[in-house]
Structure formats: C-alpha cells, structure tokens
Design a protein around this motif. Structure first.
Motif, PDB file in Angstrom:
ATOM      1  N   VAL A  61       0.835  -1.202   0.000  1.00  0.00           N
ATOM      2  CA  VAL A  61       0.000   0.000   0.000  1.00  0.00           C
ATOM      3  C   VAL A  61       0.870   1.253   0.000  1.00  0.00           C
ATOM      4  O   VAL A  61       0.561   2.228  -0.695  1.00  0.00           O
ATOM      5  CB  VAL A  61      -0.972  -0.005   1.201  1.00  0.00           C
ATOM      6  CG1 VAL A  61      -1.654   1.339   1.372  1.00  0.00           C
ATOM      7  CG2 VAL A  61      -2.007  -1.090   1.035  1.00  0.00           C
ATOM      8  N   LEU A  62       1.954   1.239   0.752  1.00  0.00           N
ATOM      9  CA  LEU A  62       2.861   2.386   0.745  1.00  0.00           C
ATOM     10  C   LEU A  62       3.490   2.598  -0.625  1.00  0.00           C
ATOM     11  O   LEU A  62       3.661   3.736  -1.073  1.00  0.00           O
ATOM     12  CB  LEU A  62       3.953   2.208   1.792  1.00  0.00           C
ATOM     13  CG  LEU A  62       3.570   2.572   3.211  1.00  0.00           C
ATOM     14  CD1 LEU A  62       4.697   2.220   4.168  1.00  0.00           C
ATOM     15  CD2 LEU A  62       3.229   4.038   3.313  1.00  0.00           C
ATOM     16  N   VAL A  63       3.828   1.513  -1.303  1.00  0.00           N
ATOM     17  CA  VAL A  63       4.394   1.637  -2.646  1.00  0.00           C
ATOM     18  C   VAL A  63       3.348   2.204  -3.612  1.00  0.00           C
ATOM     19  O   VAL A  63       3.642   3.080  -4.426  1.00  0.00           O
ATOM     20  CB  VAL A  63       4.920   0.270  -3.143  1.00  0.00           C
ATOM     21  CG1 VAL A  63       5.224   0.297  -4.625  1.00  0.00           C
ATOM     22  CG2 VAL A  63       6.149  -0.137  -2.347  1.00  0.00           C
ATOM     23  N   LEU A  64       2.114   1.712  -3.510  1.00  0.00           N
ATOM     24  CA  LEU A  64       1.067   2.149  -4.428  1.00  0.00           C
ATOM     25  C   LEU A  64       0.535   3.551  -4.116  1.00  0.00           C
ATOM     26  O   LEU A  64       0.227   4.321  -5.024  1.00  0.00           O
ATOM     27  CB  LEU A  64      -0.090   1.145  -4.422  1.00  0.00           C
ATOM     28  CG  LEU A  64       0.231  -0.249  -4.952  1.00  0.00           C
ATOM     29  CD1 LEU A  64      -0.964  -1.172  -4.780  1.00  0.00           C
ATOM     30  CD2 LEU A  64       0.658  -0.184  -6.401  1.00  0.00           C
ATOM     31  N   SER A  67       3.002   8.204  -3.290  1.00  0.00           N
ATOM     32  CA  SER A  67       3.043   9.526  -3.927  1.00  0.00           C
ATOM     33  C   SER A  67       1.817  10.351  -3.539  1.00  0.00           C
ATOM     34  O   SER A  67       1.919  11.560  -3.326  1.00  0.00           O
ATOM     35  CB  SER A  67       3.139   9.387  -5.442  1.00  0.00           C
ATOM     36  OG  SER A  67       2.003   8.733  -5.945  1.00  0.00           O
ATOM     37  N   TRP A  68       0.668   9.694  -3.420  1.00  0.00           N
ATOM     38  CA  TRP A  68      -0.546  10.403  -2.991  1.00  0.00           C
ATOM     39  C   TRP A  68      -0.397  10.919  -1.560  1.00  0.00           C
ATOM     40  O   TRP A  68      -0.769  12.056  -1.248  1.00  0.00           O
ATOM     41  CB  TRP A  68      -1.751   9.460  -3.109  1.00  0.00           C
ATOM     42  CG  TRP A  68      -3.017  10.038  -2.591  1.00  0.00           C
ATOM     43  CD1 TRP A  68      -3.818  10.962  -3.195  1.00  0.00           C
ATOM     44  CD2 TRP A  68      -3.636   9.731  -1.336  1.00  0.00           C
ATOM     45  NE1 TRP A  68      -4.896  11.244  -2.399  1.00  0.00           N
ATOM     46  CE2 TRP A  68      -4.804  10.501  -1.254  1.00  0.00           C
ATOM     47  CE3 TRP A  68      -3.315   8.880  -0.293  1.00  0.00           C
ATOM     48  CZ2 TRP A  68      -5.652  10.450  -0.160  1.00  0.00           C
ATOM     49  CZ3 TRP A  68      -4.154   8.826   0.797  1.00  0.00           C
ATOM     50  CH2 TRP A  68      -5.315   9.605   0.859  1.00  0.00           C
ATOM     51  N   ILE A  69       0.179  10.086  -0.690  1.00  0.00           N
ATOM     52  CA  ILE A  69       0.389  10.478   0.701  1.00  0.00           C
ATOM     53  C   ILE A  69       1.348  11.662   0.780  1.00  0.00           C
ATOM     54  O   ILE A  69       1.080  12.659   1.466  1.00  0.00           O
ATOM     55  CB  ILE A  69       0.912   9.278   1.520  1.00  0.00           C
ATOM     56  CG1 ILE A  69      -0.178   8.226   1.660  1.00  0.00           C
ATOM     57  CG2 ILE A  69       1.407   9.718   2.884  1.00  0.00           C
ATOM     58  CD1 ILE A  69       0.294   6.908   2.238  1.00  0.00           C
ATOM     59  N   ILE A  70       2.464  11.574   0.062  1.00  0.00           N
ATOM     60  CA  ILE A  70       3.457  12.657   0.076  1.00  0.00           C
ATOM     61  C   ILE A  70       2.874  13.937  -0.491  1.00  0.00           C
ATOM     62  O   ILE A  70       3.104  15.032   0.038  1.00  0.00           O
ATOM     63  CB  ILE A  70       4.726  12.236  -0.693  1.00  0.00           C
ATOM     64  CG1 ILE A  70       5.448  11.128   0.051  1.00  0.00           C
ATOM     65  CG2 ILE A  70       5.653  13.415  -0.924  1.00  0.00           C
ATOM     66  CD1 ILE A  70       5.994  11.522   1.403  1.00  0.00           C
TER      67      ILE A  70
END
Length: 89
Positions: A61-64, A67-70
């Motif tokens: 999930v972090l990989v996917l 970029s949205w989170i950042i």
C-alpha cells in the motif's frame, strides 16, 4: 492568532492524519480479518501468522499510495507555511 484558528488548524491536521493513514489501516484490517478466518477454519492458533502478511500488505500500500500520501502532506505543509503571516498576527 485566535483560538478558532488553532482549532481549525488542529481539525485540518487530524483530518489529514486520518485521510493519509486510512489506506494502510483498512488494508491491514482486511488482511488480519482474512487470516483470522483462515485460522478459524483450519484450527491453526498461531499468533505470529498475521505479522508477515500484514507487513507485506502495508508495504505494498505504501508503494502504491506513497506519492498520494506525500502530495497530501506537501500540500498541507505548503498551505500552512504560505499562511504563516496570518497566524503570527
């Protein structure tokens, strides 16, 4: 800076935390639920069985969604810093 401003900043910050952490928490919950159902069906009562699949799913999930989170975090930080002169009054 008034109390209302502080409450608005705190509310926006908490909402951002919930929004950013939700994908990882939901996936972890679903993986844990699936594994616990599997453990119930097969009568395997190993406590550590859920650790590795949850860890891998959160990493995925972090990989996917990384970029949205950042982008959300950068946008919120930029908004705070651009309005800094309004908060100092």
């Amino acid at each position: 800076m008034t109390v209302d401003d502080v409450v608005d900043i705190a509310r926006a910050t908490l909402w951002l935390i919930v929004k950013v952490s939700a994908p990882m928490l939901i996936v972890s919950l679903l993986v844990g639920l699936i594994i616990s159902i599997f453990q119930t069906i097969t009568s395997i009562h190993e406590q550590t069985l859920t650790f590795v699949p949850k860890l891998l799913s959160i990493f995925l999930v972090l990989v996917l969604c990384g970029s949205w989170i950042i982008n959300n975090l950068i946008g919120y930080t930029t908004e705070l810093f651009s309005n800094f002169s309004l908060y100092v009054k």
